[in-house]
Write a protein that holds these residues in place. Structure first.
Motif, PDB file in Angstrom:
ATOM      1  N   ALA A 147     127.820 -10.636  53.525  1.00 50.57           N
ATOM      2  CA  ALA A 147     129.146 -11.173  53.812  1.00 50.57           C
ATOM      3  C   ALA A 147     129.110 -12.647  54.176  1.00 50.57           C
ATOM      4  CB  ALA A 147     129.790 -10.378  54.951  1.00 50.57           C
ATOM      5  N   SER A 148     127.940 -13.162  54.551  1.00 53.24           N
ATOM      6  CA  SER A 148     127.812 -14.570  54.934  1.00 53.24           C
ATOM      7  C   SER A 148     127.527 -15.486  53.749  1.00 53.24           C
ATOM      8  CB  SER A 148     126.695 -14.728  55.973  1.00 53.24           C
ATOM      9  OG  SER A 148     126.999 -14.013  57.153  1.00 53.24           O
ATOM     10  N   VAL A 149     127.276 -14.910  52.573  1.00 50.04           N
ATOM     11  CA  VAL A 149     126.986 -15.719  51.392  1.00 50.04           C
ATOM     12  C   VAL A 149     128.281 -16.343  50.876  1.00 50.04           C
ATOM     13  CG1 VAL A 149     126.147 -15.697  49.018  1.00 50.04           C
ATOM     14  CG2 VAL A 149     124.979 -14.337  50.775  1.00 50.04           C
ATOM     15  N   LEU A 150     128.304 -17.651  50.793  1.00 45.52           N
ATOM     16  CA  LEU A 150     129.478 -18.366  50.293  1.00 45.52           C
ATOM     17  C   LEU A 150     129.382 -18.646  48.804  1.00 45.52           C
ATOM     18  CD1 LEU A 150     130.054 -20.944  53.167  1.00 45.52           C
ATOM     19  CD2 LEU A 150     131.188 -18.739  52.815  1.00 45.52           C
ATOM     20  N   CYS A 151     128.148 -18.799  48.296  1.00 43.55           N
ATOM     21  CA  CYS A 151     127.987 -19.169  46.894  1.00 43.55           C
ATOM     22  C   CYS A 151     126.608 -18.764  46.401  1.00 43.55           C
ATOM     23  CB  CYS A 151     128.184 -20.677  46.718  1.00 43.55           C
ATOM     24  SG  CYS A 151     128.047 -21.261  45.014  1.00 43.55           S
ATOM     25  N   ILE A 152     126.527 -18.397  45.133  1.00 42.20           N
ATOM     26  CA  ILE A 152     125.256 -18.138  44.471  1.00 42.20           C
ATOM     27  C   ILE A 152     125.237 -18.900  43.158  1.00 42.20           C
ATOM     28  CG2 ILE A 152     126.114 -16.021  43.371  1.00 42.20           C
ATOM     29  CD1 ILE A 152     123.247 -14.902  43.594  1.00 42.20           C
ATOM     30  N   ALA A 153     124.103 -19.530  42.849  1.00 42.70           N
ATOM     31  CA  ALA A 153     123.897 -20.181  41.554  1.00 42.70           C
ATOM     32  C   ALA A 153     122.675 -19.530  40.916  1.00 42.70           C
ATOM     33  CB  ALA A 153     123.687 -21.685  41.718  1.00 42.70           C
ATOM     34  N   VAL A 154     122.809 -19.190  39.648  1.00 40.30           N
ATOM     35  CA  VAL A 154     121.765 -18.459  38.932  1.00 40.30           C
ATOM     36  C   VAL A 154     121.346 -19.267  37.711  1.00 40.30           C
ATOM     37  CG1 VAL A 154     121.133 -16.290  37.803  1.00 40.30           C
ATOM     38  CG2 VAL A 154     122.821 -16.285  39.663  1.00 40.30           C
ATOM     39  N   GLY A 155     120.054 -19.501  37.572  1.00 38.94           N
ATOM     40  CA  GLY A 155     119.518 -20.188  36.407  1.00 38.94           C
ATOM     41  C   GLY A 155     118.968 -19.201  35.406  1.00 38.94           C
ATOM     42  N   VAL A 156     119.334 -19.355  34.140  1.00 35.90           N
ATOM     43  CA  VAL A 156     118.892 -18.454  33.085  1.00 35.90           C
ATOM     44  C   VAL A 156     118.335 -19.258  31.908  1.00 35.90           C
ATOM     45  CG1 VAL A 156     120.503 -16.615  33.695  1.00 35.90           C
ATOM     46  CG2 VAL A 156     121.214 -18.364  32.063  1.00 35.90           C
ATOM     47  N   PRO A 157     117.366 -18.687  31.174  1.00 35.29           N
ATOM     48  CA  PRO A 157     116.829 -19.389  29.992  1.00 35.29           C
ATOM     49  C   PRO A 157     117.731 -19.190  28.787  1.00 35.29           C
ATOM     50  CG  PRO A 157     115.613 -17.363  30.369  1.00 35.29           C
ATOM     51  CD  PRO A 157     116.609 -17.474  31.496  1.00 35.29           C
ATOM     52  N   GLY A 374     108.847 -23.764  41.474  1.00 36.64           N
ATOM     53  CA  GLY A 374     110.113 -23.398  42.096  1.00 36.64           C
ATOM     54  C   GLY A 374     111.249 -24.336  41.798  1.00 36.64           C
ATOM     55  N   VAL A 375     111.090 -25.206  40.813  1.00 38.24           N
ATOM     56  CA  VAL A 375     112.081 -26.259  40.575  1.00 38.24           C
ATOM     57  C   VAL A 375     113.461 -25.687  40.232  1.00 38.24           C
ATOM     58  CG1 VAL A 375     111.383 -26.499  38.145  1.00 38.24           C
ATOM     59  CG2 VAL A 375     112.527 -28.392  39.302  1.00 38.24           C
ATOM     60  N   VAL A 376     113.527 -24.595  39.474  1.00 40.34           N
ATOM     61  CA  VAL A 376     114.834 -24.044  39.086  1.00 40.34           C
ATOM     62  C   VAL A 376     115.561 -23.476  40.295  1.00 40.34           C
ATOM     63  CG1 VAL A 376     116.013 -22.310  37.683  1.00 40.34           C
ATOM     64  CG2 VAL A 376     114.119 -23.615  36.716  1.00 40.34           C
ATOM     65  N   SER A 377     114.833 -22.781  41.168  1.00 42.15           N
ATOM     66  CA  SER A 377     115.490 -22.240  42.369  1.00 42.15           C
ATOM     67  C   SER A 377     115.927 -23.361  43.303  1.00 42.15           C
ATOM     68  CB  SER A 377     114.577 -21.249  43.092  1.00 42.15           C
ATOM     69  OG  SER A 377     113.353 -21.839  43.466  1.00 42.15           O
ATOM     70  N   VAL A 378     115.157 -24.456  43.362  1.00 42.40           N
ATOM     71  CA  VAL A 378     115.581 -25.616  44.152  1.00 42.40           C
ATOM     72  C   VAL A 378     116.878 -26.189  43.582  1.00 42.40           C
ATOM     73  CG1 VAL A 378     114.996 -27.989  44.813  1.00 42.40           C
ATOM     74  CG2 VAL A 378     113.259 -26.203  44.938  1.00 42.40           C
ATOM     75  N   GLY A 379     116.942 -26.307  42.268  1.00 41.71           N
ATOM     76  CA  GLY A 379     118.160 -26.801  41.638  1.00 41.71           C
ATOM     77  C   GLY A 379     119.332 -25.861  41.841  1.00 41.71           C
ATOM     78  N   ALA A 380     119.049 -24.553  41.830  1.00 36.47           N
ATOM     79  CA  ALA A 380     120.123 -23.580  42.048  1.00 36.47           C
ATOM     80  C   ALA A 380     120.683 -23.691  43.458  1.00 36.47           C
ATOM     81  CB  ALA A 380     119.599 -22.170  41.782  1.00 36.47           C
ATOM     82  N   LEU A 381     119.814 -23.852  44.460  1.00 39.76           N
ATOM     83  CA  LEU A 381     120.290 -24.039  45.831  1.00 39.76           C
ATOM     84  C   LEU A 381     121.092 -25.332  45.950  1.00 39.76           C
ATOM     85  CD1 LEU A 381     117.205 -22.989  48.007  1.00 39.76           C
ATOM     86  CD2 LEU A 381     119.366 -21.750  47.746  1.00 39.76           C
ATOM     87  N   THR A 382     120.595 -26.395  45.338  1.00 39.32           N
ATOM     88  CA  THR A 382     121.311 -27.672  45.377  1.00 39.32           C
ATOM     89  C   THR A 382     122.703 -27.538  44.772  1.00 39.32           C
ATOM     90  OG1 THR A 382     119.217 -28.882  45.183  1.00 39.32           O
ATOM     91  CG2 THR A 382     121.232 -30.090  44.653  1.00 39.32           C
ATOM     92  N   ARG A 383     122.783 -26.866  43.639  1.00 44.11           N
ATOM     93  CA  ARG A 383     124.084 -26.693  42.977  1.00 44.11           C
ATOM     94  C   ARG A 383     125.005 -25.805  43.799  1.00 44.11           C
ATOM     95  NH1 ARG A 383     128.223 -28.755  40.908  1.00 44.11           N
ATOM     96  NH2 ARG A 383     129.336 -27.490  39.367  1.00 44.11           N
ATOM     97  N   ALA A 384     124.470 -24.745  44.400  1.00 43.06           N
ATOM     98  CA  ALA A 384     125.299 -23.870  45.228  1.00 43.06           C
ATOM     99  C   ALA A 384     125.887 -24.633  46.406  1.00 43.06           C
ATOM    100  CB  ALA A 384     124.477 -22.678  45.709  1.00 43.06           C
ATOM    101  N   LEU A 385     125.102 -25.506  47.020  1.00 41.06           N
ATOM    102  CA  LEU A 385     125.609 -26.312  48.135  1.00 41.06           C
ATOM    103  C   LEU A 385     126.688 -27.280  47.658  1.00 41.06           C
ATOM    104  CD1 LEU A 385     122.286 -27.021  50.026  1.00 41.06           C
ATOM    105  CD2 LEU A 385     124.251 -25.768  50.936  1.00 41.06           C
ATOM    106  N   GLU A 386     126.498 -27.865  46.468  1.00 48.94           N
ATOM    107  CA  GLU A 386     127.527 -28.744  45.912  1.00 48.94           C
ATOM    108  C   GLU A 386     128.841 -27.992  45.724  1.00 48.94           C
ATOM    109  OE1 GLU A 386     124.622 -31.675  43.203  1.00 48.94           O
ATOM    110  OE2 GLU A 386     125.892 -30.154  42.263  1.00 48.94           O
ATOM    111  N   LEU A 387     128.753 -26.757  45.258  1.00 52.91           N
ATOM    112  CA  LEU A 387     129.959 -25.966  45.017  1.00 52.91           C
ATOM    113  C   LEU A 387     130.651 -25.588  46.318  1.00 52.91           C
ATOM    114  CD1 LEU A 387     128.627 -23.719  42.130  1.00 52.91           C
ATOM    115  CD2 LEU A 387     130.441 -25.435  41.954  1.00 52.91           C
ATOM    116  N   VAL A 388     129.873 -25.254  47.345  1.00 53.87           N
ATOM    117  CA  VAL A 388     130.473 -24.948  48.645  1.00 53.87           C
ATOM    118  C   VAL A 388     131.203 -26.177  49.175  1.00 53.87           C
ATOM    119  CG1 VAL A 388     129.995 -24.393  51.062  1.00 53.87           C
ATOM    120  CG2 VAL A 388     128.878 -23.109  49.239  1.00 53.87           C
TER     121      VAL A 388
END
Length: 406
Positions: A147-157, A374-388
């Motif tokens: 319930a505390s998750v505000l955003c998720i970003a998922v990277g796919v090939p 871990g570069v894709v997961s780092v980018g996903a976290l960065t993008r999720a924070l941008e969206l929040v």
């Protein structure tokens, strides 16, 4: 007040609130005076909005400077605030072909935990289950409720459109089995994005792309994928496929989008099977199942002649790829990203020298990422924070531990 006036007032208040929230993200600690100086808003407006954000849970009010510093000052002490890092959490997922990695971070971008789940099948159902498991494990390790998750970003090939869906393709449909709808059904702000694009976002925020307004990030594992940032903007294309590199099949001396990892392994094993390796080469006595790109690159660093020939062959290939991408987009830097990047120094030295011959000066700078696998997961976290941050006015913060897990 007319309807038009009411809409204008609402719009203005929303803009004022967004400006105050921006200050919260930009400064570790701030006062109302800091916000006034940064925005030009009236003190009464700033105080009212800060109070509202404290009540909503976005801001925490800190002890005033007099109490915190133990010093005496005349006049009213300044009220101090900070963004609540625990006002929610974001999730970043690298849903790769062979494994899924999920990471959880607070609203300051501090990573709280990560989890990894291996995949031995491209079956969409198993891929979805593995992704759910990785996300649930990461949340549990972080002590964060769903319930505390505000955003998720998922990277796919796979390329993705604005809704997070991939074009119809047997492979792409397996790689992106409806992630966008699945996570939106949980009430989470969701973005599904091509993994190379997220790698480019990561490199620009925390890696080798910093300081460059135009750069290419090449994810260089089993296959090449690219993320383009031109004049400070991520280039996605009409259907999100701008970074798909099938065009490399048309490039003389390249011929496919096979990546560094796949080709160095293949070339080393071919040379071994053909009897083209001397007995002194580490590539000769390394077990075939353990012969990979890192084995070749490590041997090249040790000046093994057979490995050096493979490195030169790869460097020629990379130089041609970089000449095409650099010439097409006029970028100042090409970043090689992914797990193999840490070992690419000998290849990039040769490739940079060859690139000087293939392109007009100045040629793009070739650099290896320092962000690892871990570069894709780092980018996903960065993008999720941008969206929040971009959608904060429509989100309701839920401090960690405030809701049921799911």
């Amino acid at each position: 007040m007319t309807a038009i006036d009411e809409r204008a007032a609402f719009s203005q208040r929303r803009a004022n609130a967004a400006a105050v929230l921006d200050r919260g993200w930009d400064a570790p600690v701030f006062t109302a005076s800091d916000v006034i100086a940064a925005t030009g808003l009236a003190r009464s407006t700033v105080i009212a909005l800060c109070d509202e954000f404290v009540e909503r849970g976005w801001f925490a009010e800190l002890p005033n400077a007099r109490v915190a510093g133990g010093e005496y000052r005349k006049g009213r002490p300044a009220r101090r605030y900070e963004l609540r890092a625990d006002a929610g959490a974001v999730v970043g997922v690298d849903a790769g072909q062979h494994c899924v990695t999920a990471a959880v971070a607070d609203l300051r971008g501090r990573e709280l935990a990560r989890a990894r789940t291996g995949l031995d099948s491209d079956d969409p159902v198993r891929r979805t289950e593995a992704t759910d498991t990785a996300v649930a494990d990461a949340l549990e390790r972080a002590g964060v409720d769903a319930a505390s998750v505000l955003c998720i970003a998922v990277g796919v090939p796979a390329p993705t459109d604005a809704d997070g869906n991939s074009p119809e393709s047997e492979f792409w449909s397996r790689m992106n089995p409806g992630y966008a709808a699945r996570f939106r059904d949980r009430g989470w702000l969701t973005e599904v994005e091509n993994d190379a694009n997220l790698a480019a976002i990561a490199e620009g925020a925390a890696g080798a792309g910093r300081g460059a307004s135009s750069y290419v990030t090449l994810v260089s594992g089993e296959r090449f994928g690219a993320g383009y940032v031109v004049d400070g903007h991520l280039v996605r294309g009409r259907r999100g496929g701008a970074g798909e590199l099938g065009l490399l099949a048309l490039v003389d001396g390249v011929g496919s989008a096979h990546g560094v990892g796949a080709l160095l392994r293949e070339w080393a094993l071919e040379a071994r099977a053909a009897g083209a390796l001397p007995d002194t080469s580490p590539l000769m006595w390394t077990a075939p199942e353990q012969t990979g790109a890192e084995t070749v690159l490590k041997a090249a660093e040790a000046e093994d002649p057979a490995a050096l020939k493979l490195v030169e062959r790869m460097a020629e290939r990379l130089a041609r790829i970089c000449a095409v991408l650099g010439g097409l987009l006029d970028v100042e830097r090409i970043v090689f990203s992914g797990a193999v990047a840490a070992s690419l120094a000998p290849v990039l030295r040769h490739a940079a020298a060859r690139l000087e011959d293939l392109t007009p000066a100045p040629a793009p700078e070739l650099v290896a990422s320092t962000l690892g696998g871990g570069v894709v997961s780092v980018g996903a976290l960065t993008r999720a924070l941008e969206l929040v941050r971009a959608n904060a006015m429509t989100l309701d913060p839920v401090p960690r531990g405030a809701g049921p897990t799911g």
